[in-house]
Write an enzyme that holds these catalytic residues in place. Structure first.
Site, short mmCIF file in Angstrom:
data_model
loop_
_atom_site.label_atom_id
_atom_site.label_comp_id
_atom_site.label_asym_id
_atom_site.label_seq_id
_atom_site.Cartn_x
_atom_site.Cartn_y
_atom_site.Cartn_z
N SER A 46 8.31 11.45 5.80
CA SER A 46 8.15 11.10 7.22
C SER A 46 7.43 9.77 7.39
CB SER A 46 7.46 12.23 8.01
OG SER A 46 6.10 12.23 7.78
N HIS A 96 6.06 18.55 11.85
CA HIS A 96 6.54 19.41 10.75
C HIS A 96 6.94 20.77 11.30
CE1 HIS A 96 5.15 16.37 8.03
NE2 HIS A 96 3.87 16.65 8.14
N SER A 215 10.32 -2.03 3.13
CA SER A 215 10.29 -0.56 3.14
C SER A 215 10.51 0.07 1.77
CB SER A 215 11.34 -0.02 4.12
OG SER A 215 11.17 -0.59 5.38
N ALA A 219 6.59 -1.94 -1.98
CA ALA A 219 6.01 -2.71 -0.87
C ALA A 219 5.08 -1.85 -0.04
CB ALA A 219 7.14 -3.28 0.00
S1 PPS Z 1 3.38 13.78 4.60
O1 PPS Z 1 2.00 13.88 4.05
O2 PPS Z 1 3.98 15.12 4.73
O3 PPS Z 1 3.42 13.04 5.85
O4 PPS Z 1 4.21 13.01 3.48
P1 PPS Z 1 5.61 12.25 3.68
O5 PPS Z 1 5.36 10.89 4.17
O6 PPS Z 1 6.57 13.07 4.43
O7 PPS Z 1 6.14 12.19 2.17
C1 PPS Z 1 5.43 11.56 1.12
C2 PPS Z 1 6.41 11.30 -0.01
O8 PPS Z 1 7.32 10.26 0.40
C3 PPS Z 1 7.27 9.22 -0.57
N1 PPS Z 1 7.55 7.90 0.03
C4 PPS Z 1 8.49 7.06 -0.43
N2 PPS Z 1 9.39 7.20 -1.43
C5 PPS Z 1 10.21 6.16 -1.66
N3 PPS Z 1 10.16 4.99 -0.96
C6 PPS Z 1 9.27 4.81 0.03
N4 PPS Z 1 9.24 3.66 0.70
C7 PPS Z 1 8.39 5.89 0.34
N5 PPS Z 1 7.41 6.06 1.26
C8 PPS Z 1 6.91 7.30 1.04
C9 PPS Z 1 5.85 9.30 -1.09
O9 PPS Z 1 5.69 8.55 -2.25
C10 PPS Z 1 5.70 10.80 -1.27
O10 PPS Z 1 6.47 11.30 -2.36
P2 PPS Z 1 5.92 11.41 -3.87
O11 PPS Z 1 7.02 12.08 -4.65
O12 PPS Z 1 4.68 12.25 -3.85
O13 PPS Z 1 5.65 10.02 -4.36
#
Ligand code: PPS
Length: 275
Positions: A46, A96, A215, A219
């Site tokens: 998210s 959520h 994004s 970055a």
């Molecule tokens: S939360 O706490 O529920 O709001 O977390 P949420 O933002 O939904 O999810 C966090 C995971 O999204 C990954 N993430 C990304 N992955 C790839 N590219 C980009 N730009 C990106 N931004 C956020 C983040 O690393 C968390 O996953 P994991 O597997 O733990 O790294």
């Protein structure tokens, strides 16, 4: 672990972030036609979509998106919905919650909804690390213990599978756009373009490319302390597809496959997930 949660209408929520007063007040929340709702189970990406939507708003309006509340709709004090009446449009509301636990005005007033999903195995692994790594959140002790609780839905915001089944019937509704974490990883620019179209924004090709560069995981992680404070580096942890293979045992993999088959395989979401 029970001290971590309070249960509201059958679902466990973190006591540090949600209260029953806020849930009661949420029923009175008046959505606007131009609100943008980001619905996802925790750890499905998210913050990634939130960033993309901020960037799109900036690209088309030149206005930096300012939002003086914690971005998750159901978190915070019960007065927040009063304060939100004063906020300029478009308001971005992350949540959520299950489809049928959101205030009816979201559907009545036809707010646009982006629903973000990620395969449940990587979601579970990301959620486990978040509890383990962030100092203020109690840890589950071991991966095996977390996995047990995740499968039972005894984690914040309840069961991934219940959330998925609940949203599954609404993915093709008018004003709903379904997004997959795995698709974003594979083709970020195309996905950003589709999100823009859905929201009725018309960025240039160059703007799409610029937003894509800003994004990527690298970055966003590089800026994570600036954007999210101390929790930033834990939130932007690894950003990969398939990290589950580093933690799941063969038995756990089988157990989740069976759960997936039983609960989701026959649904439209089951067919869409990159599982
Ligand atoms: S939360 O706490 O529920 O709001 O977390 P949420 O933002 O939904 O999810 C966090 C995971 O999204 C990954 N993430 C990304 N992955 C790839 N590219 C980009 N730009 C990106 N931004 C956020 C983040 O690393 C968390 O996953 P994991 O597997 O733990 O790294």
């Amino acid at each position: 672990l029970s001290r971590l949660f309070f249960t509201y209408q059958g679902i466990p929520y973190p006591v540090t972030m949600c209260t029953s007063e806020t849930f009661q007040a949420l029923d009175t929340f008046e959505a606007r036609h131009d609100d943008i709702v980001l619905a996802s189970y925790p750890k499905c990406g998210s913050n990634w979509i939130l960033h993309i939507v901020h960037e799109l708003i900036f690209a088309v309006s030149k206005k930096k998106y300012e939002y003086p509340e914690f971005p998750v709709l159901e978190c915070g004090d019960s007065e927040k919905y009063q304060r939100m009446k004063q906020f300029p449009s478009p308001r971005i509301l992350a949540t959520h919650l299950h489809y049928d636990k959101l205030p009816g005005s979201i559907y009545k007033n036809k707010a646009k909804i982006l629903v973000i999903f990620r395969n449940p195995k990587d979601t579970a692994v990301s959620f486990f690390h978040f509890h383990k790594d962030v100092p203020d959140i109690p840890s589950y002790g071991s991966w095996d213990e977390f996995f047990r609780q995740f499968m039972k839905g005894q984690v914040s915001w309840g069961s991934y599978f219940d959330f998925a089944i609940n949203w599954s019937k609404h993915l093709d509704d008018e004003n709903v756009k379904f997004i997959l974490y795995e698709d974003l990883k594979e083709n970020l620019a195309t996905e950003i373009k589709q999100i823009a179209e859905f929201l009725g924004f018309s960025p240039t090709e160059e703007q799409i490319q610029t937003i894509s560069v800003k994004s990527t995981f690298q970055a966003m992680r590089a800026k994570s302390q600036e954007t999210h404070g101390a929790v930033g580096p834990f939130l932007f942890r690894k950003g990969e597809v398939g990290d589950w293979k580093n933690l799941f045992s063969g038995t756990q993999n089988q157990e989740m496959d069976e759960k997936f088959k039983k609960s989701l395989a026959g649904t439209s979401l089951g067919a869409k997930l990159k599982y």
